[in-house]
Design an enzyme around this catalytic site. Structure first.
Site: not given
Ligand SMILES: Nc1ncnc2c1ncn2[C@@H]1O[C@H](COP(=O)(O)OP(=O)(O)O)[C@@H](O)[C@H]1O
Ligand SMILES: Nc1ncnc2c1ncn2[C@@H]1O[C@H](COP(=O)(O)OP(=O)(O)O)[C@@H](O)[C@H]1O
Ligand SMILES: [Mg+2]
Ligand SMILES: [Mg+2]
Ligand SMILES: [Mg+2]
Ligand SMILES: [Mg+2]
Lengths: 333, 210, 333, 210
Positions: C57, C219
């Site tokens: 991320h 995700h």
């Protein structure tokens, strides 16, 4: 082609409009003709800095307009240099009387359009100097090419010349600093995938799952050669070696190491490349004094990166560290 | 009978049509050895020419070409914008205020256009650029005009044919100017997009006189 | 799968190492166990802020470690929350005695691992408060789900709680500010393409040329539903409406508008989305006081974006504006 | 004859083997309704278990499970790490210092494991999680142990079969816990990866006793 756009032909207009809305504290956007100026331009007594080129390389150049860097950026269509009728008013808008430096990446289109604009701005009484950026070692600089392209080094020229202008250097001095950065900076890039120009609608080249393009520029053009996919360390070695060789970097040198993403590569991968490049430089006894890692000069959503090395001296380091307040680069303010 | 302003307007209109029709083809050619924008640039530029023609209809062929030069210069961008801009400007200057163009004036204007491109872009013959379409066109126009039969249509046809052949002849060349030169030897085996757009524009000039 | 990596299993190690080398002026990297701390941690008298989660991320969370934001970041494997044996020493390392706030995105794995770590850190005498971030309106917050996910709002919680800690707020006050940000922030995202987790080697979902996933998390998981491709304005409307509805934003409200890239989308497209979002807010009489546009919480090289809106009050605005010096967010210093 | 520490070590070794063999399958299951990491997480975790077993061979089955709990807790991450960590820790506690495990102790340990997962994760039966493999396993173990024939292998076989059936039975369910719950109705039609890894681990327990 799937993109977050409305009309492929309105991409630059709408994107620049959004940029102006998001950064209204830093910039002013002129729409007809299109250019972006620093909110407080012209700054009395200060040399003006103007750069520009095709769009699709964001944050370059609009993201570098602001205190300590550019006074104006002139965006062309995607991958197409802007026209004199944009560059001239941008030049006039940032001229405080101290003259204007054009920072031009060495592409035929950019050179010709800025050349025409400079001539016409001079005719309107503005003194113009041009700093040509040509740092791409992938291209042989010879009679048989249009010369080296301007790539990653452009960001560093804009930052450092911008700091020189901000501290009050005169026109020739700002241009000289820009030239000095250009003489001491080299870059080379790789593409893992092509990008898709919105108006074209198809990828700018075809590359299969096991190939990469070495020595790409920033316009989605193919590179100098195509090789089988390698791991990050191998690719890093391949990019760094000609950069260091061409610059003649030796043990004891101080450098700025800039790992740039082409737009579609995750930051985590850029740091893997940075890691290897830092190892190689440490092994050679070169001191990495400053770093920059991220998407600063891109080719739309291309996957890949470029490595840029700038040889530093105390003055260049000081100018790099000087405060800057733009949409894409900010510190000290 | 020579070429008048109506011919010039028809020429530019047909050129705009040709750029729109061949937009994708020119993009595809530029994709192979450049940056995929030549068709888009030329289409955008000639659409601007049409808008200007509609806004203020020119009185002479020279005025039409001057307006074209200005529109291309301000709307095309890239390498092609200044090069075509200069070409049309020099041609316009060469024609002056003439209202009716004879073969000699036509050949001289074409030569002025080519010389303008060379002056700006510094390309030589064989560098795989639009110059490789313009130079044979200049030679063909000069030869046809020198033949002295006074037929402008013949001059235009010879010009267009020579430009087309010149464009095709760029295929095997290795580029030494413009963006394709970055590719080195990989540029061989592809046609130069600017040479193709030149041939299209010169073909439109003949079409407008038919 | 073409990536600038060496060994798929070394991605996090090498990337964090490169990050540490590039930002040695800001952070210290511990390798075994892996966590990143602010260079001057623990800061005497200051509440410590720790966040963490799966890698992939970036720049979240490591890029937000530094003055005015996080004291430590704990990176797990790609898309996998870190383990207590990383979180505990990170917590201890930044505890100056004033206690530590854990900022946790609401995923089962993150919650369980941070919960265990908090318990054990408390057993070692550190006072721990947890701020749970759950701003994703794509997920119904009900008994029948694991609750809302933490997405874009996390960046804003980290910045604003970080500023509160930096100005000297005590443990409960910092946690309360974090909670207040969470209560006033909502997000929603879209994917135009999937991402490829290095160890998996295949895209995280299959999407064809004409489809997009609405309501994705970060995700690489599929979203709530799949719809035919739309233009940027249409997609922006779709994301913004539930965000504003859920927050109950009304005319006269002041907000921060955050358009976040998922990693593989060019900045120019993010500004096209920003433009539309700003138009919608202006039409509703909402005042956009602050903006953030860029890749701040990503899903590797996924193409797409998320829109986050935070309702501002004077205190939150002041804390947003407070100086920050991290790798990814910097101003005022 | 009961189960000793050698059985426990064989079990964990076979589990590690199963995670490596089924790594891709578990990733693929998690890709459909999660984030593509379950196989990687479990493989990494059980590789760490093997390393710990080699480092300091445990003296009792309980010690082997405790070491497993610690390794999984510190190497798996995600949701599965704390859940399996708790499961093995509670099972270890339930076994205490016993060196030889009879059917009743075995059934009690399996129940303790399941209860630990429920205590941590708050999932109920039918939520489409690993609990849906553990709960039928607990019931089968209890029933087999209550039958009183003293055969631990029978208990282990019944347990494994029940867990496998439980995993298959997650297919039509709509997830209400974990990452798959974000998908809502789109989670139906896919098997829960954690239920499958549970079945693999319990099958390995039986294999180790054969
Ligand atoms: N130096 C030059 N002299 C003459 N023509 C040139 C030169 N450089 C480029 N060209 C022409 O310009 C064409 C490319 O135009 P275009 O694609 O619109 O611009 P750009 O290369 O900036 O993207 C080439 O195909 C070539 O014919
Ligand atoms: N609350 C819960 N209770 C029990 N099991 C759960 C719960 N949440 C998730 N799981 C299990 O964890 C598995 C996912 O594990 P893994 O993929 O390793 O972690 P993550 O979901 O964090 O990526 C699911 O398949 C499910 O069986
Ligand atoms: Mg171009
Ligand atoms: Mg081109
Ligand atoms: Mg995970
Ligand atoms: Mg998972």
């Amino acid at each position: 082609m799937k993109k977050l756009i409305n009309d492929p032909r309105a991409v630059v207009d709408e994107s620049v409009e959004g940029f102006g809305l998001a950064h209204a504290d830093i910039v002013t956007v002129s729409t007809e003709p299109k250019f972006i100026t620093r909110k407080d331009a012209p700054v009395a007594g200060k040399v003006g800095l103007v750069s520009g080129g095709g769009s699709g390389h964001e944050p370059l150049h609009g993201g570098f307009v602001g205190v300590g860097m550019l006074d104006a950026a002139v965006p062309g269509a995607v991958f197409t240099s802007p026209t004199p009728d944009q560059i001239i008013p941008a030049t006039l808008a940032v001229n405080s009387g101290a003259g204007v430096v054009h920072i031009v990446k060495n592409y035929t289109g950019d050179v010709l359009n800025f050349e025409t604009a400079a001539e016409m701005a001079e005719a309107e009484g503005v003194q113009v100097r041009t700093v040509l950026v040509n740092d791409d070692v992938a291209v042989e600089d010879s009679l048989y090419t249009a010369g080296r392209r301007g790539v990653g080094g452009t960001v560093l020229v804009e930052k450092i010349a911008g700091a020189a202008a901000e501290r009050g250097d005169d026109l020739d001095a700002v241009a000289a600093i820009g030239d000095r950065v250009n003489q001491n900076v080299r870059s080379m890039g790789v593409a893992l995938s092509a990008c898709t120009v919105p108006h074209a609608g198809v990828p700018s080249f075809d590359l299969d799952e096991k190939e990469i393009e070495i020595g790409i520029g920033i316009h989605g053009e193919p590179g100098r050669h195509r090789i089988p996919m390698e791991n990050a360390d191998g690719i890093t070695n391949r990019l760094l070696e000609p950069v260091l060789g061409d610059l003649g970097i030796a043990s004891g040198d101080k450098v700025l190491l800039f790992v740039n993403g082409m737009g579609g590569t995750p930051q985590s991968e850029l740091y893997i490349v940075y890691r290897r490049a830092a190892q190689v430089l440490a092994d050679k006894g070169v001191s990495v004094e400053r770093s920059l890692v991220g998407n600063y000069i891109t080719s739309l959503e291309m996957q890949g990166c470029s490595i840029t090395v700038l040889r530093l001296d105390d003055e260049l380091t000081g100018l790099w560290d000087a405060p800057v307040h733009t949409a894409a680069l900010r510190w000290g303010i | 009978m020579g070429l008048d302003v109506d011919w010039a307007v028809r020429w530019l209109t047909l050129s705009a049509q040709a750029m729109a029709d061949h937009r994708t083809e020119l993009i595809e050619l530029d994709r192979a050895i450049g940056d995929s924008d030549h068709g888009e640039n030329m289409d955008r530029g000639f659409k601007a020419v049409l808008a200007k023609l509609a806004e203020a209809p020119p009185a002479t062929p020279g005025a039409a070409l001057k307006l074209t030069a200005m529109a291309l210069m301000s709307k095309v961008g890239g390498a092609a914008g200044p090069l075509y801009g200069t070409a049309f400007l020099r041609a316009a200057t060469s024609l002056g205020d003439a209202t009716d163009i004879d073969p000699e004036a036509l050949a001289a204007a074409i030569q002025a256009a080519r010389d303008g491109i060379v002056a700006r872009g510094k390309a030589e013959s064989g560098d795989k650029t639009m110059v490789d379409a313009w130079t044979p066109a200049v030679e063909a126009a000069a030869a046809e005009a020198a033949a002295g039969n006074g037929d402008v249509l013949k001059v235009l046809h010879a010009t267009a044919e020579a430009a087309e052949a010149g464009a095709v002849a760029t295929d095997p060349l290795i580029a030494r100017k413009g963006r394709a030169s970055y590719l080195g030897e990989r540029s061989a085996g592809h046609r130069d997009p600017g040479a193709v757009s030149t041939a299209l524009i010169l073909r439109a000039a003949a079409g407008a006189a038919e």
